[in-house]
Motif scaffolding. Structure first.
Motif, PDB file in Angstrom:
ATOM      1  N   GLY A 105      17.709  36.453  90.710  1.00 51.27           N
ATOM      2  CA  GLY A 105      18.085  35.145  91.216  1.00 51.27           C
ATOM      3  C   GLY A 105      19.515  34.829  90.833  1.00 51.27           C
ATOM      4  O   GLY A 105      20.000  35.281  89.785  1.00 51.27           O
ATOM      5  N   ILE A 106      20.181  34.059  91.669  1.00 48.85           N
ATOM      6  CA  ILE A 106      21.587  33.718  91.451  1.00 48.85           C
ATOM      7  C   ILE A 106      21.756  32.212  91.583  1.00 48.85           C
ATOM      8  O   ILE A 106      21.130  31.583  92.450  1.00 48.85           O
ATOM      9  CB  ILE A 106      22.495  34.421  92.483  1.00 48.85           C
ATOM     10  N   MET A 107      22.572  31.616  90.738  1.00 56.41           N
ATOM     11  CA  MET A 107      22.909  30.211  90.892  1.00 56.41           C
ATOM     12  C   MET A 107      24.365  30.009  90.523  1.00 56.41           C
ATOM     13  O   MET A 107      24.947  30.814  89.780  1.00 56.41           O
ATOM     14  CB  MET A 107      22.012  29.336  90.014  1.00 56.41           C
ATOM     15  N   VAL A 108      24.966  28.951  91.069  1.00 54.64           N
ATOM     16  CA  VAL A 108      26.355  28.619  90.757  1.00 54.64           C
ATOM     17  C   VAL A 108      26.416  27.138  90.400  1.00 54.64           C
ATOM     18  O   VAL A 108      25.894  26.294  91.148  1.00 54.64           O
ATOM     19  CB  VAL A 108      27.290  28.902  91.949  1.00 54.64           C
ATOM     20  N   GLN A 109      27.023  26.829  89.265  1.00 52.80           N
ATOM     21  CA  GLN A 109      27.196  25.445  88.838  1.00 52.80           C
ATOM     22  C   GLN A 109      28.657  25.196  88.480  1.00 52.80           C
ATOM     23  O   GLN A 109      29.323  26.082  87.931  1.00 52.80           O
ATOM     24  CB  GLN A 109      26.321  25.136  87.616  1.00 52.80           C
ATOM     25  N   ALA A 110      29.122  23.990  88.771  1.00 51.61           N
ATOM     26  CA  ALA A 110      30.447  23.580  88.339  1.00 51.61           C
ATOM     27  C   ALA A 110      30.364  23.073  86.909  1.00 51.61           C
ATOM     28  O   ALA A 110      29.451  22.309  86.557  1.00 51.61           O
ATOM     29  CB  ALA A 110      30.986  22.487  89.257  1.00 51.61           C
ATOM     30  N   ALA A 111      31.294  23.513  86.056  1.00 52.62           N
ATOM     31  CA  ALA A 111      31.306  23.081  84.663  1.00 52.62           C
ATOM     32  C   ALA A 111      32.685  23.295  84.071  1.00 52.62           C
ATOM     33  O   ALA A 111      33.268  24.368  84.227  1.00 52.62           O
ATOM     34  CB  ALA A 111      30.264  23.847  83.839  1.00 52.62           C
ATOM     35  N   GLU A 112      33.201  22.275  83.403  1.00 57.48           N
ATOM     36  CA  GLU A 112      34.442  22.384  82.642  1.00 57.48           C
ATOM     37  C   GLU A 112      35.604  22.919  83.470  1.00 57.48           C
ATOM     38  O   GLU A 112      36.376  23.768  83.042  1.00 57.48           O
ATOM     39  CB  GLU A 112      34.220  23.277  81.413  1.00 57.48           C
ATOM     40  N   GLY A 113      35.716  22.416  84.701  1.00 54.02           N
ATOM     41  CA  GLY A 113      36.826  22.810  85.549  1.00 54.02           C
ATOM     42  C   GLY A 113      36.729  24.202  86.136  1.00 54.02           C
ATOM     43  O   GLY A 113      37.711  24.722  86.684  1.00 54.02           O
ATOM     44  N   ALA A 114      35.558  24.819  86.034  1.00 60.62           N
ATOM     45  CA  ALA A 114      35.350  26.167  86.573  1.00 60.62           C
ATOM     46  C   ALA A 114      33.998  26.217  87.270  1.00 60.62           C
ATOM     47  O   ALA A 114      33.225  25.255  87.255  1.00 60.62           O
ATOM     48  CB  ALA A 114      35.407  27.206  85.459  1.00 60.62           C
ATOM     49  N   LEU A 115      33.722  27.333  87.906  1.00 63.65           N
ATOM     50  CA  LEU A 115      32.392  27.605  88.436  1.00 63.65           C
ATOM     51  C   LEU A 115      31.731  28.628  87.526  1.00 63.65           C
ATOM     52  O   LEU A 115      32.372  29.599  87.114  1.00 63.65           O
ATOM     53  CB  LEU A 115      32.477  28.135  89.868  1.00 63.65           C
ATOM     54  N   ILE A 116      30.470  28.406  87.216  1.00 64.26           N
ATOM     55  CA  ILE A 116      29.716  29.345  86.391  1.00 64.26           C
ATOM     56  C   ILE A 116      28.649  29.992  87.260  1.00 64.26           C
ATOM     57  O   ILE A 116      27.783  29.307  87.808  1.00 64.26           O
ATOM     58  CB  ILE A 116      29.048  28.653  85.182  1.00 64.26           C
ATOM     59  N   ALA A 117      28.732  31.304  87.413  1.00 60.20           N
ATOM     60  CA  ALA A 117      27.750  32.062  88.190  1.00 60.20           C
ATOM     61  C   ALA A 117      26.698  32.615  87.237  1.00 60.20           C
ATOM     62  O   ALA A 117      27.021  33.343  86.303  1.00 60.20           O
ATOM     63  CB  ALA A 117      28.430  33.197  88.935  1.00 60.20           C
ATOM     64  N   GLY A 118      25.453  32.246  87.469  1.00 56.90           N
ATOM     65  CA  GLY A 118      24.354  32.758  86.647  1.00 56.90           C
ATOM     66  C   GLY A 118      23.533  33.761  87.422  1.00 56.90           C
ATOM     67  O   GLY A 118      23.142  33.510  88.576  1.00 56.90           O
ATOM     68  N   ILE A 119      23.280  34.902  86.816  1.00 58.47           N
ATOM     69  CA  ILE A 119      22.524  35.979  87.459  1.00 58.47           C
ATOM     70  C   ILE A 119      21.421  36.435  86.519  1.00 58.47           C
ATOM     71  O   ILE A 119      21.680  36.809  85.372  1.00 58.47           O
ATOM     72  CB  ILE A 119      23.433  37.176  87.796  1.00 58.47           C
ATOM     73  N   GLY A 120      20.192  36.399  86.991  1.00 62.58           N
ATOM     74  CA  GLY A 120      19.066  36.921  86.226  1.00 62.58           C
ATOM     75  C   GLY A 120      18.441  38.075  86.978  1.00 62.58           C
ATOM     76  O   GLY A 120      18.076  37.925  88.155  1.00 62.58           O
ATOM     77  N   LEU A 121      18.327  39.225  86.340  1.00 62.71           N
ATOM     78  CA  LEU A 121      17.798  40.435  86.976  1.00 62.71           C
ATOM     79  C   LEU A 121      16.657  40.990  86.150  1.00 62.71           C
ATOM     80  O   LEU A 121      16.790  41.192  84.944  1.00 62.71           O
ATOM     81  CB  LEU A 121      18.909  41.482  87.111  1.00 62.71           C
ATOM     82  N   ASN A 122      15.536  41.243  86.811  1.00 66.70           N
ATOM     83  CA  ASN A 122      14.382  41.856  86.142  1.00 66.70           C
ATOM     84  C   ASN A 122      14.568  43.369  86.152  1.00 66.70           C
ATOM     85  O   ASN A 122      14.543  43.986  87.218  1.00 66.70           O
ATOM     86  CB  ASN A 122      13.086  41.476  86.857  1.00 66.70           C
ATOM     87  N   VAL A 123      14.742  43.945  84.975  1.00 61.91           N
ATOM     88  CA  VAL A 123      15.078  45.365  84.884  1.00 61.91           C
ATOM     89  C   VAL A 123      13.914  46.187  84.342  1.00 61.91           C
ATOM     90  O   VAL A 123      13.291  46.968  85.067  1.00 61.91           O
ATOM     91  CB  VAL A 123      16.335  45.586  84.011  1.00 61.91           C
ATOM     92  N   ASN A 124      13.609  46.032  83.068  1.00 66.59           N
ATOM     93  CA  ASN A 124      12.638  46.928  82.431  1.00 66.59           C
ATOM     94  C   ASN A 124      11.336  46.242  82.016  1.00 66.59           C
ATOM     95  O   ASN A 124      10.596  46.776  81.184  1.00 66.59           O
ATOM     96  CB  ASN A 124      13.280  47.596  81.211  1.00 66.59           C
ATOM     97  N   GLN A 125      11.030  45.104  82.594  1.00 67.64           N
ATOM     98  CA  GLN A 125       9.741  44.480  82.308  1.00 67.64           C
ATOM     99  C   GLN A 125       8.617  45.323  82.900  1.00 67.64           C
ATOM    100  O   GLN A 125       8.729  45.849  84.006  1.00 67.64           O
ATOM    101  CB  GLN A 125       9.667  43.062  82.896  1.00 67.64           C
ATOM    102  N   SER A 126       7.516  45.408  82.152  1.00 61.79           N
ATOM    103  CA  SER A 126       6.338  46.131  82.641  1.00 61.79           C
ATOM    104  C   SER A 126       5.316  45.203  83.272  1.00 61.79           C
ATOM    105  O   SER A 126       4.434  45.643  84.020  1.00 61.79           O
ATOM    106  CB  SER A 126       5.669  46.889  81.483  1.00 61.79           C
ATOM    107  N   ALA A 127       5.420  43.902  82.964  1.00 63.92           N
ATOM    108  CA  ALA A 127       4.473  42.924  83.496  1.00 63.92           C
ATOM    109  C   ALA A 127       5.100  41.535  83.391  1.00 63.92           C
ATOM    110  O   ALA A 127       6.082  41.338  82.675  1.00 63.92           O
ATOM    111  CB  ALA A 127       3.162  42.963  82.725  1.00 63.92           C
ATOM    112  N   PHE A 128       4.497  40.577  84.109  1.00 67.85           N
ATOM    113  CA  PHE A 128       4.954  39.194  84.093  1.00 67.85           C
ATOM    114  C   PHE A 128       3.774  38.274  83.804  1.00 67.85           C
ATOM    115  O   PHE A 128       2.614  38.674  83.986  1.00 67.85           O
ATOM    116  CB  PHE A 128       5.578  38.822  85.443  1.00 67.85           C
ATOM    117  N   PRO A 129       4.034  37.038  83.379  1.00 64.94           N
ATOM    118  CA  PRO A 129       2.941  36.082  83.186  1.00 64.94           C
ATOM    119  C   PRO A 129       2.126  35.936  84.467  1.00 64.94           C
ATOM    120  O   PRO A 129       2.637  36.163  85.577  1.00 64.94           O
ATOM    121  CB  PRO A 129       3.676  34.775  82.844  1.00 64.94           C
TER     122      PRO A 129
END
Length: 225
Positions: A105-129
């Motif tokens: 998932g990707i999100m972009v937020q404005a903060a402190e005069g910049a844009l912050i791009a957040g990226i979460g990637l599921n890599v080596n998980q074997s299971a999820f809740p």
């Protein structure tokens, strides 16, 4: 500069703090575990497992909205497909999908005069809740092997910085080429709008042809019907 952490509350907050100190475009924070991961529209992001990869990047660029989010999705797709040898899809505007489940998932937020791009990637998980098991997947689950998170992080950051500066028209064209979602897909948006996707407008918003009219979707959870 890349700041590497084992555990943090949120890489988004860490990156925002660095932006406030004047750290330059391209500065990134990477964590093994987040205790309070942030998702789009106030949602949380499951990130308390060391199998995941959590990245936030300071972008000192003008503009935001779906165009930048889509550019970052293309960047993650390119990095993951090349390094993991998989074929991912992009769900408008911010999800990287594999086997019809959410991989990143990707999100972009404005903060402190910049844009912050957040990226979460599921890599080596074997299971999820249990509540996520049918919705999320990981590279390990899909390929049956573990993947090098450092290599993925480095490539994702490099591709993100490259794609973020591409012209709008090029991003729109590439997104339509690399995603099955913008055209001809029966979808529902937050259970309020139902119809068939009919492309992207000049701002990157999703067009949906309903039974009554052509709708422009600015934001929302787009799911298949």
């Amino acid at each position: 500069m890349i700041v590497r952490l084992h555990t943090t509350a949120s890489t988004m907050k860490d990156a925002a703090a660095l932006a406030a100190k004047g750290e330059p475009h391209g500065t990134a924070v990477i964590a093994e575990i987040q205790t309070a991961g942030i998702g789009r529209q106030g949602h949380t992001w499951h990130s308390d497992d060391t199998g995941g990869l959590y990245i936030s990047i300071i972008l000192r660029l003008t503009g935001s909205g779906p165009i930048l989010t889509m550019a970052l999705g293309l960047a993650v797709q390119r990095a993951v497909n090349d390094l993991a040898q998989v074929s991912t899809d992009l769900r408008w505007p911010n999800d990287v999908m594999l086997s019809e489940r959410k991989l990143a998932g990707i999100m972009v937020q404005a903060a402190e005069g910049a844009l912050i791009a957040g990226i979460g990637l599921n890599v080596n998980q074997s299971a999820f809740p249990q509540d996520l098991a049918g919705l999320a997947t990981s590279l390990k689950i899909e390929t049956g092997r573990e993947h090098d998170k450092d290599a993925l992080a480095n490539r994702i950051i490099a591709e993100s910085l490259r794609y973020a500066t591409l012209p709008k028209a090029q991003i729109l064209k590439r997104f339509e080429e690399c995603s099955t979602w913008p055209r001809g897909k029966a979808v529902s948006v937050d259970d309020k709008i139902k119809g068939v996707t009919a492309g992207l407008d000049e701002n990157g918003f999703l067009l949906i042809q309903t039974a009554e009219k052509l709708e422009t979707v600015i934001a929302g959870g787009v799911r298949p019907l």
